[in-house]
Design a protein around this motif. Sequence first.
Motif, PDB file in Angstrom:
ATOM      1  N   GLU A   1      41.532  22.203  -3.072  1.00 39.91           N
ATOM      2  CA  GLU A   1      42.473  22.590  -2.024  1.00 39.91           C
ATOM      3  C   GLU A   1      43.230  23.856  -2.412  1.00 39.91           C
ATOM      4  OE1 GLU A   1      44.902  19.246  -0.931  1.00 39.91           O
ATOM      5  OE2 GLU A   1      43.216  18.194  -0.025  1.00 39.91           O
TER       6      GLU A   1
ATOM      7  N   MET B   1      37.914  17.472   6.047  1.00 31.95           N
ATOM      8  CA  MET B   1      38.695  16.737   7.040  1.00 31.95           C
ATOM      9  C   MET B   1      37.912  15.581   7.650  1.00 31.95           C
ATOM     10  SD  MET B   1      41.768  17.783   7.019  1.00 31.95           S
ATOM     11  CE  MET B   1      41.550  17.969   5.248  1.00 31.95           C
TER      12      MET B   1
ATOM     13  N   TYR C   1      43.706  19.379  11.971  1.00 34.11           N
ATOM     14  CA  TYR C   1      43.350  20.382  10.959  1.00 34.11           C
ATOM     15  C   TYR C   1      41.880  20.779  11.094  1.00 34.11           C
ATOM     16  CZ  TYR C   1      47.758  19.218   8.556  1.00 34.11           C
ATOM     17  OH  TYR C   1      49.067  19.012   8.230  1.00 34.11           O
TER      18      TYR C   1
ATOM     19  N   TRP D   1      36.374  23.197   4.830  1.00 33.15           N
ATOM     20  CA  TRP D   1      37.557  22.418   5.220  1.00 33.15           C
ATOM     21  C   TRP D   1      37.197  21.402   6.301  1.00 33.15           C
ATOM     22  CZ3 TRP D   1      41.975  22.134   2.690  1.00 33.15           C
ATOM     23  CH2 TRP D   1      43.062  21.495   3.304  1.00 33.15           C
TER      24      TRP D   1
ATOM     25  N   LEU E   1      41.595  23.185  13.983  1.00 32.19           N
ATOM     26  CA  LEU E   1      42.108  24.500  13.593  1.00 32.19           C
ATOM     27  C   LEU E   1      41.096  25.234  12.724  1.00 32.19           C
ATOM     28  CD1 LEU E   1      44.715  26.024  14.183  1.00 32.19           C
ATOM     29  CD2 LEU E   1      45.671  25.068  12.089  1.00 32.19           C
ATOM     30  N   ALA E   2      40.466  24.514  11.819  1.00 31.34           N
ATOM     31  CA  ALA E   2      39.436  25.122  10.973  1.00 31.34           C
ATOM     32  C   ALA E   2      38.218  25.534  11.801  1.00 31.34           C
ATOM     33  CB  ALA E   2      39.021  24.158   9.859  1.00 31.34           C
TER      34      ALA E   2
ATOM     35  N   VAL F   1      48.825  24.218   4.327  1.00 34.10           N
ATOM     36  CA  VAL F   1      48.464  22.805   4.204  1.00 34.10           C
ATOM     37  C   VAL F   1      47.658  22.574   2.922  1.00 34.10           C
ATOM     38  CG1 VAL F   1      47.069  20.959   5.233  1.00 34.10           C
ATOM     39  CG2 VAL F   1      48.568  22.344   6.679  1.00 34.10           C
ATOM     40  N   ALA F   2      46.692  23.449   2.672  1.00 34.19           N
ATOM     41  CA  ALA F   2      45.852  23.324   1.480  1.00 34.19           C
ATOM     42  C   ALA F   2      46.683  23.516   0.210  1.00 34.19           C
ATOM     43  CB  ALA F   2      44.705  24.335   1.530  1.00 34.19           C
TER      44      ALA F   2
ATOM     45  N   LEU G   1      46.021  13.689  12.531  1.00 30.25           N
ATOM     46  CA  LEU G   1      46.400  14.903  11.808  1.00 30.25           C
ATOM     47  C   LEU G   1      45.172  15.568  11.186  1.00 30.25           C
ATOM     48  CD1 LEU G   1      48.773  16.689  10.923  1.00 30.25           C
ATOM     49  CD2 LEU G   1      48.986  15.233   8.902  1.00 30.25           C
ATOM     50  N   ASN G   2      44.303  14.787  10.565  1.00 31.72           N
ATOM     51  CA  ASN G   2      43.066  15.327   9.995  1.00 31.72           C
ATOM     52  C   ASN G   2      42.221  16.004  11.062  1.00 31.72           C
ATOM     53  OD1 ASN G   2      42.823  12.445   7.883  1.00 31.72           O
ATOM     54  ND2 ASN G   2      43.570  14.451   7.292  1.00 31.72           N
TER      55      ASN G   2
ATOM     56  N   VAL H   1      48.279  28.787   8.427  1.00 39.00           N
ATOM     57  CA  VAL H   1      48.725  27.395   8.527  1.00 39.00           C
ATOM     58  C   VAL H   1      47.851  26.508   7.645  1.00 39.00           C
ATOM     59  CG1 VAL H   1      48.869  25.404  10.088  1.00 39.00           C
ATOM     60  CG2 VAL H   1      49.760  27.625  10.816  1.00 39.00           C
ATOM     61  N   LEU H   2      46.543  26.705   7.736  1.00 35.40           N
ATOM     62  CA  LEU H   2      45.633  25.906   6.912  1.00 35.40           C
ATOM     63  C   LEU H   2      45.830  26.204   5.424  1.00 35.40           C
ATOM     64  CD1 LEU H   2      42.425  26.051   9.122  1.00 35.40           C
ATOM     65  CD2 LEU H   2      43.877  24.053   8.693  1.00 35.40           C
TER      66      LEU H   2
END
Length: 115
Positions: free
Chosen positions: A55, A80, A102, A76, A105-106, A15-16, A98-99, A11-12
């Motif tokens: 990214e 963020m 992320y 990441w 998640l990271a 996004v990246a 949202l940031n 997912v990351l």
Amino acid sequence: MNLALWIAAGVLAFVALTGGITKTFVPKEKLARLHGGGWTGDARAGFVRTLGVLELAAAVGFLVAPVLAAVTAGCWILLMVGAAVTHGRRGEGGLVVLNLAYLALAAFVLAGRVA
């Protein structure tokens, strides 16, 4: 657990990759008109493009190897934090959330790959 870490990294990576392609190849003036891209109006084109290239590298880093995914996740997280601060200063609360998602998640990827 390993599957969850790969999904989170995937997912990351997506996004990246999306952000990297946009920042690297879309003109800064056009980015500034897009939702969430207003900050680019105040940044130099070279800075925006550099972030895009980083990214793109992160997209690869998340998927190549677990050790590299951990390092990429740590970087990441820093990215963020900077993004959340930038969007926060601009009053873009939704993008801050949202940031932070992320970032979380990271942090999950980092913790799981380091453990």
